[in-house]
Scaffold this motif. Structure first.
Motif, PDB file in Angstrom:
ATOM      1  N   ASN A  27      72.081 -26.623  23.271  1.00  0.00           N
ATOM      2  CA  ASN A  27      70.965 -26.100  21.209  1.00  0.00           C
ATOM      3  C   ASN A  27      70.325 -24.847  21.867  1.00  0.00           C
ATOM      4  O   ASN A  27      69.881 -24.294  23.416  1.00  0.00           O
ATOM      5  N   ASP A  52      66.293 -31.972  18.498  1.00  0.00           N
ATOM      6  CA  ASP A  52      65.792 -33.102  19.495  1.00  0.00           C
ATOM      7  C   ASP A  52      64.697 -33.229  20.127  1.00  0.00           C
ATOM      8  O   ASP A  52      63.851 -32.072  21.031  1.00  0.00           O
ATOM      9  N   HIS A  53      63.228 -33.576  19.393  1.00  0.00           N
ATOM     10  CA  HIS A  53      62.126 -33.148  20.341  1.00  0.00           C
ATOM     11  C   HIS A  53      60.630 -33.833  19.630  1.00  0.00           C
ATOM     12  O   HIS A  53      61.341 -34.883  19.584  1.00  0.00           O
ATOM     13  N   ASN A  54      59.985 -33.869  20.814  1.00  0.00           N
ATOM     14  CA  ASN A  54      58.833 -34.433  20.420  1.00  0.00           C
ATOM     15  C   ASN A  54      57.617 -33.653  21.094  1.00  0.00           C
ATOM     16  O   ASN A  54      58.224 -32.124  21.436  1.00  0.00           O
ATOM     17  N   ASN A  69      64.128 -30.892  23.765  1.00  0.00           N
ATOM     18  CA  ASN A  69      65.784 -31.330  24.803  1.00  0.00           C
ATOM     19  C   ASN A  69      67.084 -31.418  24.544  1.00  0.00           C
ATOM     20  O   ASN A  69      66.905 -30.364  23.149  1.00  0.00           O
ATOM     21  N   ASN A  70      68.309 -30.895  25.065  1.00  0.00           N
ATOM     22  CA  ASN A  70      68.734 -30.624  25.474  1.00  0.00           C
ATOM     23  C   ASN A  70      69.194 -28.832  24.734  1.00  0.00           C
ATOM     24  O   ASN A  70      69.570 -28.414  23.384  1.00  0.00           O
ATOM     25  N   THR A  71      68.718 -28.293  25.259  1.00  0.00           N
ATOM     26  CA  THR A  71      67.939 -26.860  25.134  1.00  0.00           C
ATOM     27  C   THR A  71      67.677 -26.282  25.996  1.00  0.00           C
ATOM     28  O   THR A  71      67.189 -26.456  26.764  1.00  0.00           O
ATOM     29  N   SER A  98      66.470 -27.915  29.030  1.00  0.00           N
ATOM     30  CA  SER A  98      65.312 -28.531  28.614  1.00  0.00           C
ATOM     31  C   SER A  98      63.922 -27.175  28.324  1.00  0.00           C
ATOM     32  O   SER A  98      64.672 -26.155  28.824  1.00  0.00           O
ATOM     33  N   THR A 115      62.127 -31.346  10.651  1.00  0.00           N
ATOM     34  CA  THR A 115      63.059 -30.969  11.101  1.00  0.00           C
ATOM     35  C   THR A 115      63.793 -31.209   9.663  1.00  0.00           C
ATOM     36  O   THR A 115      63.399 -31.114   8.871  1.00  0.00           O
TER      37      THR A 115
END
Length: 434
Positions: A27, A52-54, A69-71, A98, A115
């Motif tokens: 991402n 994919d977030h927090n 995440n995955n970014t 990240s 999202t």
């Protein structure tokens, strides 16, 4: 031979790592847009893939932290389009796998982070709504006001992150509805005894429920929601006016319109929770039913007047009011209509709807219709009702001098107020009393 196999295995491992590495950080943040509105700021992060977030909030100073995440990312962010009084700065840090984004805020607010899936013209998005509590100044109650203005709430459809329908040339519906709403507002505000307010004053998104709340906050007598229609083929054209149906829409266009509104609600974010009370449930339901029936009857009558005027300046897609179950029409205490001013999906009509001359004609038609309706059926405490009450239908044997004496006004004022060239009046003539 074994040595060659070892070398081959090492090369394969290196190649696999080279392939897997991008997958670990597939991402990427591609753009940042800020949409400020009077009571909310929306921040939109355009992403290459689904987020994919927090997220969590911090204080002293106030901040909102979002971990993606995955970014892949670091301290460099794309250019930020827009600004808001709530946001001091947006900064980031991270590595290949990240990314952490920090929104430095000027005051504490309860953020809503969610999202949205790809919807033309946008791709994957991470959306942050930051409420900005604004104290509204309510109008004084009618009991302590003089004869009041009739309040018309004008809702420019869509806005901000929700562009509405898109024409063949790429023009957005939201760029038609707001200028047209402003033209209608100007005409109404020039009329004594009427006052218009815009639900949306600029290019930002407002949830459907919030639109009716804003109109209610201004004690609106009528809500007009302005839209431009669209269909799957370019042939359909013409204006139409929609009113609330408690049943499902009976036409294909109506069903599409309902689906579009539901889609816009998803596009705009999470629906608001409507609180209800069990106290006096049945009495409240009865009052609501009566109010809804009155609002629907009024809306239907206004819609007929609007269609009558639109027919003079535009082609009509439907000559009678159409019914659909649309959120913006569902306020039980506010008569509401939705005016589709034409099909933006029709190339010729899209071009016409973008012109100032046609927008002026459409605004004038809506204004004339609404004014005529309220002249015929004014709210009891309005200036329109007061002016209507100060009328007299001439009966046999009555003269201008008799009427002047009865209403305690001068003959000259009666003559001037009614633009009479002499003292002669006829039976059945309606005179306005100054």
């Amino acid at each position: 031979m074994k040595k060659n196999n070892k070398i081959l295995n090492v090369l394969l491992a290196v190649c696999c790592l080279g392939v897997m590495q991008p997958l670990l950080a597939a991402n990427q943040v591609q753009g940042i847009r800020i949409w400020p509105s009077p009571d909310n700021t929306r921040v939109v992060f355009d992403l290459k893939e689904a987020a994919d977030h927090n997220s969590f909030s911090l204080d002293k100073p106030d901040r909102l932290v979002i971990d993606l995440n995955n970014t892949s990312g670091g301290s460099e962010l794309p250019n930020i389009n827009g600004e808001s009084d709530l946001i001091k700065a947006i900064r980031s840090s991270g590595d290949k796998n990240s990314m952490r984004i920090v929104l430095d805020l000027l005051k504490s607010t309860k953020a809503n982070v969610f999202t949205l899936p790809p919807t033309a013209p946008y791709g994957h998005r991470l959306v942050i709504d930051l409420p900005n509590d604004v104290t509204e100044q309510p109008l004084p109650p009618p009991s302590i006001r003089a004869a009041r203005d009739i309040i018309i709430a004008i809702d420019a459809g869509h806005g901000g992150e929700d562009p509405g329908s898109i024409g063949p040339s790429g023009y957005y519906e939201k760029h038609i509805t707001l200028p047209l709403a402003k033209r209608l507002m100007d005409l109404i505000n020039q009329q004594q005894g009427m006052k218009a307010m815009l639900v949306r004053t600029n290019d930002y998104y407002i949830h459907v429920n919030r639109r009716t709340e804003i109109a209610r906050g201004q004690q609106a007598d009528l809500l007009i929601s302005i839209h431009a229609d669209a269909f799957t083929s370019p042939q359909p054209r013409g204006a139409s006016v929609w009113v609330l149906s408690l049943r499902r829409a009976t036409t294909e266009v109506g069903r599409m319109l309902e689906q579009t509104e539901r889609h816009s609600e998803l596009l705009g974010g999470v629906a608001e929770i409507i609180k209800d009370s069990a106290n006096e449930r049945y009495l409240a339901q009865t009052v609501l039913d009566l109010s809804m029936n009155h609002s629907m009857t009024t809306a239907h009558q206004v819609a007929q007047q609007v269609l009558q005027e639109l027919d003079k300046v535009a082609y009509l897609h439907k000559s009678k009011p159409q019914a659909a179950s649309l959120g913006v029409l569902k306020a039980p205490d506010i008569p509401s209509i939705l005016v589709e001013v034409g099909f933006i999906s029709n190339p010729q009509e899209e071009k016409l709807l973008r012109t100032s001359s046609h927008q002026n004609k459409l605004a004038k038609a809506m204004f004339t219709a609404v004014k005529r309706y309220f002249e015929q059926s004014p709210p009891a405490d309005s200036l329109f009702a007061q002016n209507r009450a100060r009328q007299h239908k001439v009966n046999p044997g009555e003269s201008l001098s008799v009427l002047a004496q009865r209403y305690n006004v001068s003959i000259a004022d009666l003559r001037q107020h009614n633009q009479l060239s002499s003292d002669s009046i006829r039976v059945g003539q309606v005179l306005r009393i100054p």
